[in-house]
Structures are given as structure tokens and as C-alpha cells.
Design a protein around this motif. Structure first.
Motif, PDB file in Angstrom:
ATOM      1  N   ALA A  84       0.814  -1.212   0.000  1.00 47.36           N
ATOM      2  CA  ALA A  84       0.000   0.000   0.000  1.00 47.36           C
ATOM      3  C   ALA A  84       0.850   1.266   0.000  1.00 47.36           C
ATOM      4  O   ALA A  84       0.411   2.317  -0.463  1.00 47.36           O
ATOM      5  N   ALA A  85       2.082   1.171   0.521  1.00 47.94           N
ATOM      6  CA  ALA A  85       2.962   2.338   0.604  1.00 47.94           C
ATOM      7  C   ALA A  85       4.078   2.298  -0.438  1.00 47.94           C
ATOM      8  O   ALA A  85       5.072   3.000  -0.311  1.00 47.94           O
ATOM      9  N   GLY A  86       3.921   1.466  -1.465  1.00 50.82           N
ATOM     10  CA  GLY A  86       4.946   1.356  -2.498  1.00 50.82           C
ATOM     11  C   GLY A  86       5.735   0.070  -2.345  1.00 50.82           C
ATOM     12  O   GLY A  86       5.245  -0.911  -1.776  1.00 50.82           O
ATOM     13  N   PRO A  87       6.986   0.048  -2.840  1.00 53.60           N
ATOM     14  CA  PRO A  87       7.804  -1.163  -2.730  1.00 53.60           C
ATOM     15  C   PRO A  87       7.913  -1.622  -1.278  1.00 53.60           C
ATOM     16  O   PRO A  87       8.158  -0.815  -0.377  1.00 53.60           O
ATOM     17  N   GLN A  88       7.720  -2.897  -1.062  1.00 58.23           N
ATOM     18  CA  GLN A  88       7.779  -3.410   0.300  1.00 58.23           C
ATOM     19  C   GLN A  88       9.218  -3.547   0.791  1.00 58.23           C
ATOM     20  O   GLN A  88      10.170  -3.539   0.011  1.00 58.23           O
ATOM     21  N   VAL A 118       7.468  -6.831   4.055  1.00 52.20           N
ATOM     22  CA  VAL A 118       6.403  -6.119   4.766  1.00 52.20           C
ATOM     23  C   VAL A 118       6.246  -4.726   4.165  1.00 52.20           C
ATOM     24  O   VAL A 118       7.174  -4.182   3.555  1.00 52.20           O
ATOM     25  N   ASP A 119       5.074  -4.137   4.360  1.00 53.57           N
ATOM     26  CA  ASP A 119       4.821  -2.799   3.856  1.00 53.57           C
ATOM     27  C   ASP A 119       5.740  -1.776   4.525  1.00 53.57           C
ATOM     28  O   ASP A 119       6.107  -1.912   5.712  1.00 53.57           O
ATOM     29  N   ALA A 120       6.080  -0.736   3.777  1.00 52.66           N
ATOM     30  CA  ALA A 120       6.968   0.325   4.261  1.00 52.66           C
ATOM     31  C   ALA A 120       6.150   1.430   4.918  1.00 52.66           C
ATOM     32  O   ALA A 120       6.058   2.553   4.418  1.00 52.66           O
ATOM     33  N   ASP A 121       5.531   1.117   6.055  1.00 54.10           N
ATOM     34  CA  ASP A 121       4.792   2.127   6.815  1.00 54.10           C
ATOM     35  C   ASP A 121       5.158   2.016   8.283  1.00 54.10           C
ATOM     36  O   ASP A 121       6.024   1.221   8.662  1.00 54.10           O
ATOM     37  N   PRO A 159      13.565  -0.685  -1.166  1.00 50.89           N
ATOM     38  CA  PRO A 159      12.922   0.212  -0.195  1.00 50.89           C
ATOM     39  C   PRO A 159      13.812   0.580   0.977  1.00 50.89           C
ATOM     40  O   PRO A 159      13.670   1.665   1.542  1.00 50.89           O
ATOM     41  N   THR A 160      14.714  -0.289   1.380  1.00 49.44           N
ATOM     42  CA  THR A 160      15.547   0.006   2.545  1.00 49.44           C
ATOM     43  C   THR A 160      16.480   1.184   2.312  1.00 49.44           C
ATOM     44  O   THR A 160      17.080   1.691   3.246  1.00 49.44           O
ATOM     45  N   ASP A 161      16.618   1.630   1.067  1.00 51.06           N
ATOM     46  CA  ASP A 161      17.433   2.821   0.803  1.00 51.06           C
ATOM     47  C   ASP A 161      16.709   4.115   1.167  1.00 51.06           C
ATOM     48  O   ASP A 161      17.336   5.149   1.358  1.00 51.06           O
ATOM     49  N   THR A 162      15.391   4.065   1.224  1.00 46.55           N
ATOM     50  CA  THR A 162      14.626   5.291   1.396  1.00 46.55           C
ATOM     51  C   THR A 162      13.778   5.328   2.653  1.00 46.55           C
ATOM     52  O   THR A 162      13.332   6.389   3.071  1.00 46.55           O
ATOM     53  N   VAL A 163      13.548   4.198   3.296  1.00 47.10           N
ATOM     54  CA  VAL A 163      12.717   4.153   4.496  1.00 47.10           C
ATOM     55  C   VAL A 163      13.585   4.397   5.721  1.00 47.10           C
ATOM     56  O   VAL A 163      14.612   3.739   5.909  1.00 47.10           O
ATOM     57  N   ASP A 164      13.205   5.351   6.545  1.00 40.76           N
ATOM     58  CA  ASP A 164      14.014   5.695   7.717  1.00 40.76           C
ATOM     59  C   ASP A 164      13.861   4.687   8.842  1.00 40.76           C
ATOM     60  O   ASP A 164      14.832   4.302   9.487  1.00 40.76           O
TER      61      ASP A 164
END
Length: 307
Positions: A84-88, A118-121, A159-164
Motif C-alpha cells: 500500500a505504501a509502495g515497494p515493500q 512487509v509494507d513500508a509504513d 525500499p531500505t534505501d529510502t525508508v528511515d
């Protein structure tokens, strides 16, 4: 189980333990050790389950090994899962050939690769409505992973490059090491006749523990931080009994009941080993191991909780 109980007997041969080496424990009669061991064997053997304990083991060396975070095995033409939040976020993957190499887990796959995203939220995809356990995550199964087919694709989103705020407190492929271990349920999961057994009061007395509450004795000296069982694994593992910081969700909402055969522990990641997952959290995948062994993923349910 004989080797396991032989280790117990060695650990409970208290004449070899110098008096005063363990704070708060009185001197013991050496004869108590073997007697208690026999009683514990009687009580615990029926509820024991084998599992594969998980430990971190440095950088992963192959895209088909078991590891956490980083870039998953991704054959050419395979897309990165979207949520739902883009690439998991890629949590990790388990190569069951590596699990089986340390000891068989009845009903579990002996080969194949399971991946977990998992979702990136801010809840790592966990939902709290009727979709809880069935949404916010993805699993993938590769029955016969090939090193040649699994080289990282430069254009795949990571996603791990952009998720804090990540589920775990590290990035980059971190290899997993497995150890054949034993798992026992928490106090609430013990059958009633086991919880009422006088063994816990006897164990408390032998340990010099003034607090004779059976649940405390079991959780502290049998299953907890002061456990005498050297093969026991209560944290990160494949198979066995789960641990929770709050409540077991199985049997509620979309989670099948714990005794249904559809909600066995597949993987547990405990922050005590991997960090993250909120405040001292624990994450799980539940499902039917026999279905997983044939590549069936529909039974898989996702959960995590923290303090």
C-alpha cells in the motif's frame, strides 16, 4: 532426546557447582539433581518440540543463502513486491536446506527458499481490523533456487534505501546461522496437569528460591533467563513455540487457532537477536508447514508485537 536429558543431568549434578557461585541459591543435596531431572523429563518431554535456533552470522555470501535485509534472491523477470505504501521492505529469506542440515523439523520443508516482505509504513504493514495477519506483507516461495538465476538486478527498487524506520536495526544482507534446539511452551501454553504438578515447588526449594510461585519458577528457571536447559531456544527460530511480548493472536480474527495445524510457528524474529520491531518486539510468520513444503502460502499469517 537422550542426549538432551544427559545434558540436563550434568547441569543438575549440583555437587560440581561450588557453593555461592550463583547468588541467592543455597547449598544442595547432590541426590536432588538426578531425581529432579527424572521428574522434569516426565513433565517436559511430552510438550517439547524441535526447532532451529537463529543467530546472526556476518555478511551473506550467496543470494540463495538464509539472510536478513539487503537484496533478496530475485530471478530475472521477477518483480519486487508492492504494498500500500509502495515497494515493500525485504525482511529476509530462509533456505530450508540450511535448516534441515542441522536437524529435521517434522512436517517442515527440507528444501526451498521462503522470502518475507512487509509494507513500508509505521506499523511495518501490520493491520488491526479484519485483515490483520493477512495484509501488509508478502511471502514468496522458490522450490529450487539457483545461484545463477538469482543475481541482484540493478534496476530493482530497494525500499531500505529510502525508508528511515526499518523493522530491524541494520541494513545489508546479514547471514543466518541455525542450531538444532528444543522449544517448550510458555506457562499459559502448558497443559493444566503440567501447571499443577508439584515439580515446580520442588524445583524452587532445590534452587533455594523463596518465591515458590510455579509460573515464576517455570518462566525464570526452566524457560527464562536462568534456564538450565542448554538446548532451549525461546527467541529467534524456525519452528517450535512462539513467544510474545503481549498476547497470542491465534484464534482471533483471521488467525487460525493455535491447535488447528494451520497456525504453527514458521519463523520468529526476536529483537533480542536482530534489534528493531518497535520496543523489544517479536515478529512472526505462522502457517501450515506441510502446505509450505509443497509451496502453499495461503495459510501464512503475519504478526508482530512489542512492549
Amino acid at each position: 532426546m537422550n542426549a538432551f536429558w544427559n545434558r540436563w543431568r550434568k547441569q543438575l549434578a549440583w555437587e560440581s557447582v561450588p557453593a555461592g557461585t550463583v547468588e541467592g541459591r543455597a547449598d544442595r543435596d547432590p541426590a536432588v539433581g538426578p531425581a529432579l531431572t527424572d521428574e522434569l523429563e516426565r513433565v517436559l518431554t511430552p510438550v517439547m518440540r524441535p526447532c532451529a535456533g537463529i543467530a546472526l552470522a556476518g555478511a551473506a555470501e550467496s543470494p540463495i543463502h538464509s539472510f536478513l535485509t539487503g537484496h533478496p534472491y530475485l530471478p530475472a523477470g521477477t518483480t519486487w513486491p508492492e504494498g500500500a505504501a509502495g515497494p515493500q521492505i525485504f525482511v529476509g529469506q530462509i533456505n530450508f536446506a540450511e535448516v534441515a542440515s542441522v536437524g529435521a523439523l517434522p512436517g517442515f520443508p527440507r528444501t526451498g527458499l521462503l522470502q518475507w516482505f512487509v509494507d513500508a509504513d509505521d506499523t511495518y504493514g501490520l493491520t488491526f481490523d479484519r485483515s490483520a495477519g493477512t495484509a501488509g506483507f508478502s511471502t514468496r516461495w522458490y522450490a529450487d533456487p539457483s545461484t545463477a538465476a538469482g543475481s541482484p538486478q540493478p534496476d530493482a527498487p530497494t525500499p531500505t534505501d529510502t525508508v528511515d524506520d526499518l523493522p530491524m536495526e541494520f541494513v545489508g544482507p546479514t547471514a543466518l546461522q541455525f542450531r538444532h534446539s528444543i522449544s517448550i511452551p510458555d506457562w499459559s501454553g502448558l497443559p493444566a496437569q503440567h501447571r499443577s504438578d508439584p515439580i515446580w515447588e520442588r524445583l524452587a526449594a532445590a534452587l533455594g528460591e523463596r518465591r515458590a510461585d510455579p509460573e515464576f519458577v517455570y518462566e525464570e528457571y526452566v524457560r527464562g533467563g536462568s534456564s538450565l536447559l542448554d538446548q532451549l531456544r525461546t527467541a529467534s527460530k524456525v519452528g517450535g513455540y512462539p513467544s510474545f511480548t503481549q498476547d497470542d493472536p491465534r484464534g482471533t480474527g483471521s488467525y487460525p487457532a493455535a491447535d488447528s495445524g494451520q497456525a504453527e510457528l514458521i519463523i520468529e524474529l526476536d529483537s533480542i537477536d536482530v534489534g528493531g520491531w518497535g520496543d523489544s518486539g517479536v515478529a512472526h510468520l505462522f502457517g501450515d508447514p506441510a502446505a509450505l513444503a509443497t509451496g502453499g502460502l495461503t495459510s501464512i499469517r503475519y504478526h508482530w508485537d512489542c512492549l
